[in-house]
Design a protein around this motif. Sequence first.
Motif, short mmCIF file in Angstrom:
data_model
loop_
_atom_site.label_atom_id
_atom_site.label_comp_id
_atom_site.label_asym_id
_atom_site.label_seq_id
_atom_site.Cartn_x
_atom_site.Cartn_y
_atom_site.Cartn_z
N ASN A 1 -4.31 -3.61 -7.25
CA ASN A 1 -2.94 -3.52 -7.74
C ASN A 1 -1.91 -3.91 -6.68
O ASN A 1 -0.84 -4.43 -7.02
N MET A 2 -2.23 -3.70 -5.42
CA MET A 2 -1.34 -4.18 -4.35
C MET A 2 -1.22 -5.70 -4.42
O MET A 2 -0.21 -6.29 -4.02
N LEU B 1 -1.61 3.54 -9.41
CA LEU B 1 -1.60 4.13 -8.06
C LEU B 1 -0.38 3.74 -7.24
O LEU B 1 -0.39 3.77 -6.01
N ARG B 2 0.68 3.37 -7.95
CA ARG B 2 1.92 3.00 -7.30
C ARG B 2 2.79 4.26 -7.18
O ARG B 2 2.93 5.01 -8.14
N ALA C 1 -10.46 0.08 0.51
CA ALA C 1 -9.30 -0.72 0.12
C ALA C 1 -9.19 -1.97 0.98
O ALA C 1 -8.94 -3.06 0.47
N ALA C 2 -9.41 -1.81 2.27
CA ALA C 2 -9.29 -2.97 3.18
C ALA C 2 -10.27 -4.06 2.78
O ALA C 2 -9.91 -5.25 2.69
N PHE C 3 -11.51 -3.67 2.51
CA PHE C 3 -12.51 -4.68 2.13
C PHE C 3 -12.23 -5.24 0.74
O PHE C 3 -12.45 -6.41 0.48
N ALA C 4 -11.73 -4.39 -0.14
CA ALA C 4 -11.43 -4.86 -1.50
C ALA C 4 -10.33 -5.92 -1.47
O ALA C 4 -10.35 -6.87 -2.26
N LEU C 5 -9.38 -5.79 -0.56
CA LEU C 5 -8.34 -6.82 -0.44
C LEU C 5 -8.98 -8.17 -0.15
O LEU C 5 -8.62 -9.19 -0.74
N ASP D 1 -2.28 -5.26 -11.82
CA ASP D 1 -1.83 -4.48 -12.96
C ASP D 1 -2.98 -3.82 -13.72
O ASP D 1 -3.07 -3.89 -14.95
N GLU D 2 -3.87 -3.19 -12.98
CA GLU D 2 -5.06 -2.57 -13.58
C GLU D 2 -4.91 -1.06 -13.57
O GLU D 2 -4.82 -0.45 -12.51
#
Lengths: 104, 406
Positions: free
Chosen positions: B303-304, B259-260, B13-17, B308-309
């Motif tokens: 999504n963060m 994932l919210r 997630a960190a790298f995806a951001l 909206d996926e």
Amino acid sequence: MAEWIKACEADDVDEEDVIRFDHGSRTFAIYRSPDDEYFATDGLCTHEKVHLANGLVMDDIIECPKHNGRFNYKTGAAKGAPVCVNLKTYPVKLEAGAVMIQID
Amino acid sequence: MVIVGAGECGARAAFALREQGYQGSVTLIGEELHLPYERPPLSKEAMASEADPAAKIVTDLRKLADARIILMSGARVVRLDRQAHDVHLDNGASIPYAKLLLATGASPRRLPGLPESSRCVTLRTFDDALAIRRHLAAGVRVAIVGGGFIGLELAASARRRGCPVTLIEAQPRILMRGVPAEIAAVVHAEHERQGVCIVCGQGIASIAEAGETIEIALAGGERIAADLCIIGIGAVPNTGLAEEAGLAIDNGIAVDARLRSSDPDIFAAGDCCSFPLAVYGGRRVRLEAWRNAQEQGGLAARNMLGQDEPHATVPWFWSDQYQLGLQIAGLSDEGRDTVRREVGPDAFILFHLAGDGRLVAASGIGTGTAVARDIRIAEMLIARRASPSREALAAPETRLKALLAA
């Protein structure tokens, strides 16, 4: 020194598919693209040394059969997690119905 | 952006951001002292190898620095403050967040009444793995409680190290959860061939330490003496922080398809969350799987950032035991009916079909990666909600790839 060796017959590989080719202690993967061109890379995934030849070829991508690491087999480029190290590629030519690859 | 949990999921997630072009601060908080690493090898290569294993890290300090990701190792989050939008650490520090991702993973399920002993252990972390492998020498008697993937992979690894192994499963057969009986039977037979003693249908009456021996009493009265007892009876999601913060919980931190969580600024991903699986009409599931952790890490990050996926992939699992490779795409309990396809001399796939003929899952087993390609194609067919003909699925001469084009 670089030399050309015969990897397989052109017909041995289906279109959009891959086969394994061992030479001495080395192992390679030989690809036939959907547009009927041939390519060669190292045979083992750079993530966990799994034979790529059991993987799935889709367009210009080979997907490792173990953890779905993806590479462009034409360029060797790793396409993201879990693989981050590119795959080595080798020059290929067709000669009298055989697939020849140039190894170093 | 703050991510709690620095495993495969949190790190991804960190790298995806960053891959999405996010320029603000990214903080990754992990309880372990190691760099983020892959857990799957812990029950396999890390146990079986002769040499001392190294953690298979998924990133290094250089890559973290280049991506300007702050990794706080050995740090435990003790409280989430949703009003103030910050997380509190055990050292008293607090870190503000705009969006928070909980990738807290799962912990081994405990058996009540276990002795506090270094000879009675569970496996989750690299340190757990090192502690277990220190015991694994030829002749050391190993008892494994639980016939799931972890227990069986550890049994295979312990055999490789020359340990006599007894595996105890309370259910009538091994791999009850998620693996069809026909495939579990192949795994069972291979373990017996390799010399593992498998006891099914027997609960544990008690486990006690007597000197350097662990004594296991089965419900049926039988007693097993071991030098090392490994408990592998599943995992429970780490929901403590979320629960205390008042987030909705439902077999894990309950999140929507994006994932919210029930708090729009808090997301959850990986082993710790339950989510609606679109491919099965929104059935709520929690997956404990490496690929799911990776994929959801990436999806949560997007999504963060407001993408909206919705989650759209098909679950996929694998296990390696001895020379056997098992792969499953989809959840086989969705199927009413199976079609078997032989893949070479010692490999086969079961295709699971729903009542209306739709392909909903595929389970395969064979030597090495023999079933991998067909399982991958099946996964794509499942994602497309395809209903291939039973004849085509069963016939080895039909190329499955041709079904994708249909």
